[in-house]
Write a protein that holds these residues in place. Structure first.
Motif, PDB file in Angstrom:
ATOM      1  N   GLU A  60      84.987  70.511  11.816  1.00 28.11           N
ATOM      2  CA  GLU A  60      85.057  71.313  13.039  1.00 28.11           C
ATOM      3  C   GLU A  60      85.995  72.517  12.872  1.00 28.11           C
ATOM      4  O   GLU A  60      87.209  72.356  12.767  1.00 28.11           O
ATOM      5  CB  GLU A  60      85.547  70.447  14.203  1.00 28.11           C
ATOM      6  CG  GLU A  60      84.514  69.479  14.732  1.00 28.11           C
ATOM      7  CD  GLU A  60      83.378  70.186  15.462  1.00 28.11           C
ATOM      8  OE1 GLU A  60      83.559  71.349  15.879  1.00 28.11           O
ATOM      9  OE2 GLU A  60      82.309  69.572  15.613  1.00 28.11           O
ATOM     10  N   THR A  62      86.991  74.595  15.031  1.00 29.34           N
ATOM     11  CA  THR A  62      87.932  74.723  16.154  1.00 29.34           C
ATOM     12  C   THR A  62      89.163  73.830  15.988  1.00 29.34           C
ATOM     13  O   THR A  62      90.154  74.007  16.705  1.00 29.34           O
ATOM     14  CB  THR A  62      87.232  74.370  17.481  1.00 29.34           C
ATOM     15  OG1 THR A  62      86.694  73.037  17.396  1.00 29.34           O
ATOM     16  CG2 THR A  62      86.106  75.346  17.770  1.00 29.34           C
ATOM     17  N   ARG A  65      93.661  74.070  13.110  1.00 27.14           N
ATOM     18  CA  ARG A  65      94.895  74.585  13.687  1.00 27.14           C
ATOM     19  C   ARG A  65      96.050  73.723  13.194  1.00 27.14           C
ATOM     20  O   ARG A  65      95.837  72.619  12.684  1.00 27.14           O
ATOM     21  CB  ARG A  65      94.815  74.572  15.224  1.00 27.14           C
ATOM     22  CG  ARG A  65      93.602  75.328  15.773  1.00 27.14           C
ATOM     23  CD  ARG A  65      93.817  75.755  17.222  1.00 27.14           C
ATOM     24  NE  ARG A  65      94.098  74.641  18.118  1.00 27.14           N
ATOM     25  CZ  ARG A  65      93.153  73.937  18.762  1.00 27.14           C
ATOM     26  NH1 ARG A  65      91.870  74.219  18.567  1.00 27.14           N
ATOM     27  NH2 ARG A  65      93.480  72.980  19.585  1.00 27.14           N
ATOM     28  N   GLU A 305      90.417  66.616  22.706  1.00 29.58           N
ATOM     29  CA  GLU A 305      89.608  67.460  21.832  1.00 29.58           C
ATOM     30  C   GLU A 305      89.049  66.665  20.652  1.00 29.58           C
ATOM     31  O   GLU A 305      87.886  66.831  20.274  1.00 29.58           O
ATOM     32  CB  GLU A 305      90.434  68.650  21.337  1.00 29.58           C
ATOM     33  CG  GLU A 305      89.581  69.759  20.763  1.00 29.58           C
ATOM     34  CD  GLU A 305      90.361  71.054  20.600  1.00 29.58           C
ATOM     35  OE1 GLU A 305      89.752  72.045  20.190  1.00 29.58           O
ATOM     36  OE2 GLU A 305      91.571  71.057  20.877  1.00 29.58           O
ATOM     37  N   LYS A 309      85.018  65.990  20.102  1.00 29.16           N
ATOM     38  CA  LYS A 309      84.356  66.448  18.882  1.00 29.16           C
ATOM     39  C   LYS A 309      83.671  65.292  18.155  1.00 29.16           C
ATOM     40  O   LYS A 309      82.574  65.458  17.596  1.00 29.16           O
ATOM     41  CB  LYS A 309      85.366  67.126  17.957  1.00 29.16           C
ATOM     42  CG  LYS A 309      85.972  68.401  18.525  1.00 29.16           C
ATOM     43  CD  LYS A 309      84.923  69.453  18.823  1.00 29.16           C
ATOM     44  CE  LYS A 309      85.562  70.732  19.347  1.00 29.16           C
ATOM     45  NZ  LYS A 309      84.546  71.746  19.737  1.00 29.16           N
TER      46      LYS A 309
END
Length: 322
Positions: A60, A62, A65, A305, A309
């Protein structure tokens, strides 16, 4: 010639013998195959849970991070720690193999401490990440850049490998004054170092290296949470404080899960508390095997999150319709 007294025997030093003797789990020696079932179950669940975390973060974009990069490293350390424990545990469970070659014991000891210190270091890095995110939210992207994250990862690798690489070398060269009988089902540094002669300087270095990580990291982590707590007091509404606190809930749970059994074991050994051998051994199993099992559950439940996912990948149609 009269036999040597116990005092005289303790003063005789020898080089490391070719094998070490493991004790197994007290009370279950007569039925070793029985406790292989929970061991294998715990390992498979740990591998599956952490493998899922690694898989979803890698796939993923996103999740690329800082917070999730540290979670990726945490899952690597969990899988590594659970894996390196299994050879001697399953050897005892399936074959009642109490004897382990010294070279294999040193290798297992090295990797146990590498992955343990890696987990401790990653938990510290995650605490720093959360402290910056909550105490300096506007400066978070500037402080935790990709370059800074890379330097933190290199520092963790350097700390784990370079500082601990001398440990097996020192233990292999130290003189031993006691029989090479270990009190656990795997090879741990304190367990092996206590068998060395009191004047062995390598034991002092080894002890300092191990304790420097396992004592310093929790202090810095709880200092970070002190800063977080002070910052949350200045947050306006209770709802905002709750949302900010939720971002730390999974990490704080992982910290307590990792350090509480370790601190209890240290206190028991330090003050010679009268704990039955099965309870002491079980507590050491909890320290090493419970975090790899529970960390994926904590992060999947507490971090929305990650959970979304995973569900999106597993149930793309249902999640898309929702």
């Amino acid at each position: 010639m009269s036999p040597l007294s116990a005092q005289e025997t303790s003063n005789i030093s020898t080089l490391m013998a070719p094998t070490f003797l493991l004790v197994g789990l007290p009370g279950l020696e007569a039925a070793p195959s029985w406790w292989s079932v929970p061991l294998i179950t715990i390992y498979l669940l740990s591998a599956f849970g952490n493998g899922t975390i690694l898989w979803i973060i890698a796939l993923e974009p996103t999740l690329h991070r800082p917070m999730y990069f540290f979670l990726f490293l945490l899952s690597v350390s969990d899988v590594g720690l659970a894996t390196v424990l299994m050879p001697t545990l399953l050897g005892l469970a399936f074959a009642d193999a109490h004897t382990v070659p010294a070279s294999a014991c040193l290798l297992q000891m090295f990797f146990i401490h590498v992955f343990s210190v890696m987990e401790s270091s990653v938990l510290l890095a995650m605490a720093f990440d959360r402290a910056v995110a909550i105490c300096r939210p506007l400066h978070y992207p500037v402080i935790l850049t990709n370059g800074v994250i890379s330097k933190i990862a290199v520092a963790i690798a350097f700390r784990c490998l370079s500082l601990h690489l001398p440990l097996p070398i020192l233990l292999a060269r130290m003189p031993y004054c006691r029989p090479q009988v270990l009190t656990h089902s795997y090879c741990l540094h304190p367990d092996m170092a206590r068998l060395a002669c009191p004047e062995a300087w390598g034991a002092v270095y080894s002890l300092v290296v191990v304790l420097s990580a396992m004592a310093l990291d929790p202090l810095l982590i709880f200092f970070s949470y002190g800063l977080i707590g002070r910052a949350l007091q200045g947050v306006g509404s209770a709802e905002d404080r709750w949302k900010a606190g939720q971002t730390c809930a999974a990490h704080l749970s992982a910290v307590l899960l990792f350090y509480i059994p370790m601190i209890l074991l240290a206190l028991i050994d330090r003050f010679k508390l009268p704990l039955p051998p099965p309870a002491h051994t079980l507590l050491s199993y909890v320290h090493f095997l419970l975090p790899p099992l529970m960390n994926p559950v904590l992060y999947s439940v507490k971090m929305k999150e990650i959970r979304e996912k995973i569900l999106k990948r597993l149930l793309p149609t249902k999640v898309g319709c929702a």
